[in-house]
Design a protein around this motif. Structure first.
Motif, PDB file in Angstrom:
ATOM      1  N   PRO A 353       2.917 -19.889  14.080  1.00  0.00           N
ATOM      2  CA  PRO A 353       2.589 -21.315  14.219  1.00  0.00           C
ATOM      3  C   PRO A 353       3.573 -22.165  13.428  1.00  0.00           C
ATOM      4  N   ALA A 354       3.675 -23.412  13.831  1.00  0.00           N
ATOM      5  CA  ALA A 354       4.563 -24.337  13.126  1.00  0.00           C
ATOM      6  C   ALA A 354       4.060 -24.551  11.704  1.00  0.00           C
ATOM      7  N   THR A 355       5.001 -24.747  10.796  1.00  0.00           N
ATOM      8  CA  THR A 355       4.640 -24.979   9.392  1.00  0.00           C
ATOM      9  C   THR A 355       4.745 -26.445   9.023  1.00  0.00           C
ATOM     10  N   TYR A 356       5.145 -27.313   9.938  1.00  0.00           N
ATOM     11  CA  TYR A 356       5.285 -28.743   9.648  1.00  0.00           C
ATOM     12  C   TYR A 356       4.543 -29.527  10.712  1.00  0.00           C
ATOM     13  N   GLY A 357       3.620 -30.367  10.279  1.00  0.00           N
ATOM     14  CA  GLY A 357       2.895 -31.222  11.211  1.00  0.00           C
ATOM     15  C   GLY A 357       1.825 -30.457  11.973  1.00  0.00           C
ATOM     16  N   LEU A 358       1.112 -31.181  12.793  1.00  0.00           N
ATOM     17  CA  LEU A 358       0.041 -30.597  13.589  1.00  0.00           C
ATOM     18  C   LEU A 358       0.630 -30.153  14.926  1.00  0.00           C
ATOM     19  N   ASN A 359       1.479 -29.124  14.875  1.00  0.00           N
ATOM     20  CA  ASN A 359       2.186 -28.658  16.060  1.00  0.00           C
ATOM     21  C   ASN A 359       1.609 -27.363  16.617  1.00  0.00           C
ATOM     22  N   ILE A 360       0.426 -26.988  16.199  1.00  0.00           N
ATOM     23  CA  ILE A 360      -0.181 -25.744  16.646  1.00  0.00           C
ATOM     24  C   ILE A 360      -0.861 -25.969  17.984  1.00  0.00           C
ATOM     25  N   GLY A 361      -0.791 -24.974  18.845  1.00  0.00           N
ATOM     26  CA  GLY A 361      -1.619 -25.024  20.032  1.00  0.00           C
ATOM     27  C   GLY A 361      -0.901 -24.984  21.356  1.00  0.00           C
ATOM     28  N   GLY A 362       0.422 -25.166  21.418  1.00  0.00           N
ATOM     29  CA  GLY A 362       1.086 -25.275  22.709  1.00  0.00           C
ATOM     30  C   GLY A 362       1.584 -23.969  23.280  1.00  0.00           C
ATOM     31  N   ASP A 363       1.977 -22.992  22.454  1.00  0.00           N
ATOM     32  CA  ASP A 363       2.634 -21.777  22.938  1.00  0.00           C
ATOM     33  C   ASP A 363       1.633 -20.627  23.091  1.00  0.00           C
ATOM     34  N   TRP A 364       1.883 -19.784  24.064  1.00  0.00           N
ATOM     35  CA  TRP A 364       1.040 -18.590  24.211  1.00  0.00           C
ATOM     36  C   TRP A 364       1.804 -17.484  24.925  1.00  0.00           C
ATOM     37  N   TYR A 365       1.326 -16.280  24.751  1.00  0.00           N
ATOM     38  CA  TYR A 365       1.837 -15.132  25.520  1.00  0.00           C
ATOM     39  C   TYR A 365       0.631 -14.364  26.041  1.00  0.00           C
ATOM     40  N   ASP A 366       0.855 -13.585  27.072  1.00  0.00           N
ATOM     41  CA  ASP A 366      -0.227 -12.795  27.659  1.00  0.00           C
ATOM     42  C   ASP A 366       0.391 -11.601  28.399  1.00  0.00           C
ATOM     43  N   ALA A 367      -0.400 -10.560  28.545  1.00  0.00           N
ATOM     44  CA  ALA A 367       0.004  -9.373  29.306  1.00  0.00           C
ATOM     45  C   ALA A 367      -1.257  -8.719  29.842  1.00  0.00           C
ATOM     46  N   PHE A 368      -1.298  -8.481  31.132  1.00  0.00           N
ATOM     47  CA  PHE A 368      -2.492  -7.884  31.749  1.00  0.00           C
ATOM     48  C   PHE A 368      -2.073  -7.213  33.063  1.00  0.00           C
ATOM     49  N   ARG A 369      -2.985  -6.373  33.611  1.00  0.00           N
ATOM     50  CA  ARG A 369      -2.699  -5.649  34.835  1.00  0.00           C
ATOM     51  C   ARG A 369      -3.359  -6.349  36.018  1.00  0.00           C
ATOM     52  N   GLN A 370      -2.658  -6.274  37.138  1.00  0.00           N
ATOM     53  CA  GLN A 370      -3.233  -6.709  38.402  1.00  0.00           C
ATOM     54  C   GLN A 370      -3.974  -5.535  39.051  1.00  0.00           C
ATOM     55  N   PRO A 371      -4.804  -5.824  40.035  1.00  0.00           N
ATOM     56  CA  PRO A 371      -5.557  -4.734  40.681  1.00  0.00           C
ATOM     57  C   PRO A 371      -4.673  -3.625  41.254  1.00  0.00           C
ATOM     58  N   ASP A 372      -3.425  -3.941  41.677  1.00  0.00           N
ATOM     59  CA  ASP A 372      -2.552  -2.911  42.228  1.00  0.00           C
ATOM     60  C   ASP A 372      -1.838  -2.097  41.163  1.00  0.00           C
ATOM     61  N   GLY A 373      -2.138  -2.339  39.896  1.00  0.00           N
ATOM     62  CA  GLY A 373      -1.520  -1.607  38.804  1.00  0.00           C
ATOM     63  C   GLY A 373      -0.284  -2.259  38.226  1.00  0.00           C
ATOM     64  N   SER A 374       0.208  -3.341  38.827  1.00  0.00           N
ATOM     65  CA  SER A 374       1.365  -4.044  38.267  1.00  0.00           C
ATOM     66  C   SER A 374       0.992  -4.676  36.926  1.00  0.00           C
ATOM     67  N   LEU A 375       1.985  -4.759  36.045  1.00  0.00           N
ATOM     68  CA  LEU A 375       1.775  -5.388  34.729  1.00  0.00           C
ATOM     69  C   LEU A 375       2.402  -6.773  34.730  1.00  0.00           C
ATOM     70  N   ILE A 376       1.576  -7.753  34.482  1.00  0.00           N
ATOM     71  CA  ILE A 376       2.037  -9.137  34.399  1.00  0.00           C
ATOM     72  C   ILE A 376       2.245  -9.484  32.924  1.00  0.00           C
ATOM     73  N   THR A 377       3.422  -9.970  32.592  1.00  0.00           N
ATOM     74  CA  THR A 377       3.700 -10.499  31.249  1.00  0.00           C
ATOM     75  C   THR A 377       4.086 -11.973  31.406  1.00  0.00           C
ATOM     76  N   VAL A 378       3.590 -12.813  30.517  1.00  0.00           N
ATOM     77  CA  VAL A 378       3.829 -14.247  30.632  1.00  0.00           C
ATOM     78  C   VAL A 378       4.009 -14.846  29.254  1.00  0.00           C
ATOM     79  N   VAL A 379       4.885 -15.811  29.167  1.00  0.00           N
ATOM     80  CA  VAL A 379       5.059 -16.645  27.975  1.00  0.00           C
ATOM     81  C   VAL A 379       5.077 -18.096  28.458  1.00  0.00           C
ATOM     82  N   GLY A 380       4.260 -18.963  27.821  1.00  0.00           N
ATOM     83  CA  GLY A 380       4.184 -20.350  28.247  1.00  0.00           C
ATOM     84  C   GLY A 380       4.133 -21.317  27.083  1.00  0.00           C
ATOM     85  N   ASP A 381       4.292 -22.589  27.421  1.00  0.00           N
ATOM     86  CA  ASP A 381       4.316 -23.646  26.388  1.00  0.00           C
ATOM     87  C   ASP A 381       3.747 -24.911  26.999  1.00  0.00           C
ATOM     88  N   VAL A 382       2.631 -25.393  26.440  1.00  0.00           N
ATOM     89  CA  VAL A 382       2.013 -26.638  26.894  1.00  0.00           C
ATOM     90  C   VAL A 382       2.610 -27.785  26.085  1.00  0.00           C
TER      91      VAL A 382
END
Length: 572
Positions: A353-382
């Motif tokens: 998380p950011a150490t200056y100001g109220l900059n927490i909350g916009g970034d995320w990562y995720d990784a999960f499987r789809q029903p067909d067994g594929s692995l989805i990895t994602v990184v995003g920023d709001v």
């Protein structure tokens, strides 16, 4: 020249005096001196006639002097009377000193009023009038000088009073300027921080020793259990209860807007100024000060009360910020995914998380499987920061997982997220990159929407940026279909997904940061990535963030295909 007269009667005395006066005039004796000589000689002759007998008057001229002597004849035991006056020699040698037997002349001589005396008296009268005139003029001049001195003294006194008043006004203005400058500077220091502990620590640094000898900050809801609770002065308790400043001392303070209290039992010899820390709801605490000297200047006390009010606002804002930050950080960390385990594919993620100001909350990562067994990895920023951004990030994460249940490629998933965000929050945007690993297929499928491009390290150590044309940001008022891109994968390959907080710097932009990331990733050996992917992620962050101000969240997701595995196999 020598003359002698025998005097036994009044007539003899008159003749001798007249002759002496004429001879003195003939020899050039000044009129005033002649008058004095005649007066003195007349007085001596009267004394001689009173005593009786025969007297001898001798007159001798020579050497610039006219000498007169009166002695008894024959000589007696009494010393002769003598007098001498200055005189120049006469112009002619023959000097007539005879005196007629005129009774009037002799009578006038006996009275001591001959022509020389009359002349001298006239001149003396003129001189006396002149002296009287000059004396009057001098008196008037003295009166004028005295009046002038009095006016000058009054003017000097008025000028000194004006100078003193000007100096006092200038000093008062300088003191007011000094207080206002201090108040502005101190307020800037206090409001620059969003950490309430730092604000509490800075208050004594600002006030000691110029405006206070000691400073104590009593916060009512302080949860510092490291120190036992300290006793507080009764005046501080009154200030907390009433919300009004209190002054505790053995003498009235005379401070504007401050109530007087008896001296504190904790420190009875020292005055205390207890000022509440006000907010809109209730005081946060009480600031207790002791004066730097015997007591405070009233204007200094007014300034201290105003500074306390501003410090209270800064503390209230800092606590509100800390509360919102804690909620956002707790929410975001609760939503960060535990990475799944897939044979032949290793994952390592880092979130800072950011150490200056109220900059927490916009970034995320995720990784999960789809029903067909594929692995989805994602990184995003709001876009945006704080609690609102964290909530929107959780909604996007949930929506993505829901869309992925129905299958779909990374491009299709991003297109659905774009439509979802545009209808849900028209004024909020996001960026994201999705990579899909399919079991049994050495191909990486990926898509990006306004996000920094993925970086791929080949097994031989070469690094390339997957900068195929991405889609626009998610949520913008534009209809778009985000395309998929594919790239071959070999065992030993490593894919890096990240947010802009890792690579972007205000002074340099984003491209130099991406190049540094590629260099850092290419410096690893394949064996290091196989053995310790988590440690490799840490060693990437250290050089990448050495020059960062950490004013934004940082998210990094490494996806590494084990070099000892020829093909990906489905996981459980």
């Amino acid at each position: 020249m020598m003359r002698t007269w025998q005097i036994s009667t009044v007539t003899d005395a008159a003749r001798a005096r007249i002759a002496t006066a004429r001879l003195a005039a003939a020899y050039g004796v000044a009129p005033l001196e002649r008058t004095r000589l005649a007066t003195a000689l007349s007085g001596r002759l009267r004394q001689c006639l009173t005593k009786g007998g025969t007297w001898r008057l001798s007159l001798k001229a020579g050497g610039g002097l006219l000498r007169i002597e009166v002695a008894a004849s024959p000589a007696a035991g009494e010393p002769p009377w003598q007098v001498a006056v200055d005189c120049p020699e006469p112009a002619d040698a023959a000097v007539h000193a005879g005196v007629a037997d005129d009774t009037g002349v002799l009578a006038e001589a006996l009275l001591g009023a001959d022509e020389d005396t009359s002349l001298v008296l006239d001149k003396l009268a003129e001189q006396e009038e002149l002296v009287a005139f000059h004396r009057e003029e001098l008196h008037q001049t003295n009166q004028g000088v005295l009046a002038l001195h009095a006016e000058l003294d009054a003017a000097g006194r008025a000028q000194r009073e004006a100078f003193a008043a000007e100096r006092a006004a200038r000093q008062e203005a300088e003191n007011a300027r000094r207080r206002l400058t201090f108040l502005a500077d101190a307020s800037a220091v206090l409001t620059a921080s969003l950490n309430h502990e730092e604000i509490v620590r800075r208050l004594p640094e600002l006030l000691v020793p110029e405006y206070a000898r000691t400073v104590d900050v009593w916060l009512f809801d302080s949860d510092d259990d490291r120190r036992p609770p300290a006793p507080h002065p009764a005046a501080a308790v009154v200030a907390a209860r009433t919300g009004r400043p209190q002054y505790a001392a053995d003498h009235p303070g005379g401070l504007p807007g401050v109530e007087d209290q008896p001296p504190s039992a904790l420190d009875p010899t020292r005055p205390l100024l207890c000022v509440p820390l006000p907010t809109r709801r209730a005081p946060l605490g009480v600031l207790t000060l002791t004066p730097p000297g015997e007591r405070w200047d009233p204007d200094d006390a007014v300034m201290l009360i105003e500074l306390t009010r501003r410090a209270s606002i800064a503390l209230d804002n800092a606590r509100r910020f800390e509360h919102s930050r804690d909620i956002a950080e707790t929410l975001q960390r609760a939503l960060l995914t535990d990475l799944p385990t897939t044979p032949g594919l290793r994952l390592a993620a880092r979130y800072l998380p950011a150490t200056y100001g109220l900059n927490i909350g916009g970034d995320w990562y995720d990784a999960f499987r789809q029903p067909d067994g594929s692995l989805i990895t994602v990184v995003g920023d709001v876009t945006g920061h704080g609690l609102h951004a964290a909530v929107m990030m959780s909604q996007l994460r949930t929506a993505l997982r829901a869309y992925a249940v129905d299958g779909g490629s990374p491009g299709v998933l991003l297109t659905r997220l774009h439509t979802f965000l545009h209808h849900l929050q028209p004024d909020l945007y996001a960026t994201a990159v999705i990579a899909r690993f399919q079991p049994g297929e050495p191909v990486l499928t990926w898509a990006a929407a306004g996000h920094p491009p993925p970086v791929l390290r080949d097994p031989d150590g070469r690094v390339r940026t997957l900068d195929a044309k991405p889609g626009a940001m998610l949520g913008i008022p534009l209809r778009q279909e985000i395309a998929d891109h594919t790239v071959p994968l070999e065992p030993g390959s490593t894919l890096a997904l990240y947010t802009d907080g890792l690579v972007e710097r205000r002074a340099q932009g984003i491209d130099p940061g991406i190049a540094r990331l590629a260099t850092a990733l290419g410096a690893f050996r394949t064996e290091e990535l196989d053995a310790d992917l988590d440690g490799s992620a840490e060693r990437i962050l250290d050089p990448m963030l050495s020059d960062s101000e950490r004013d934004d969240d940082v998210c990094l997701l490494l996806c590494h295909i084990d070099s000892r595995t020829a093909r990906l196999t489905p996981g459980n």
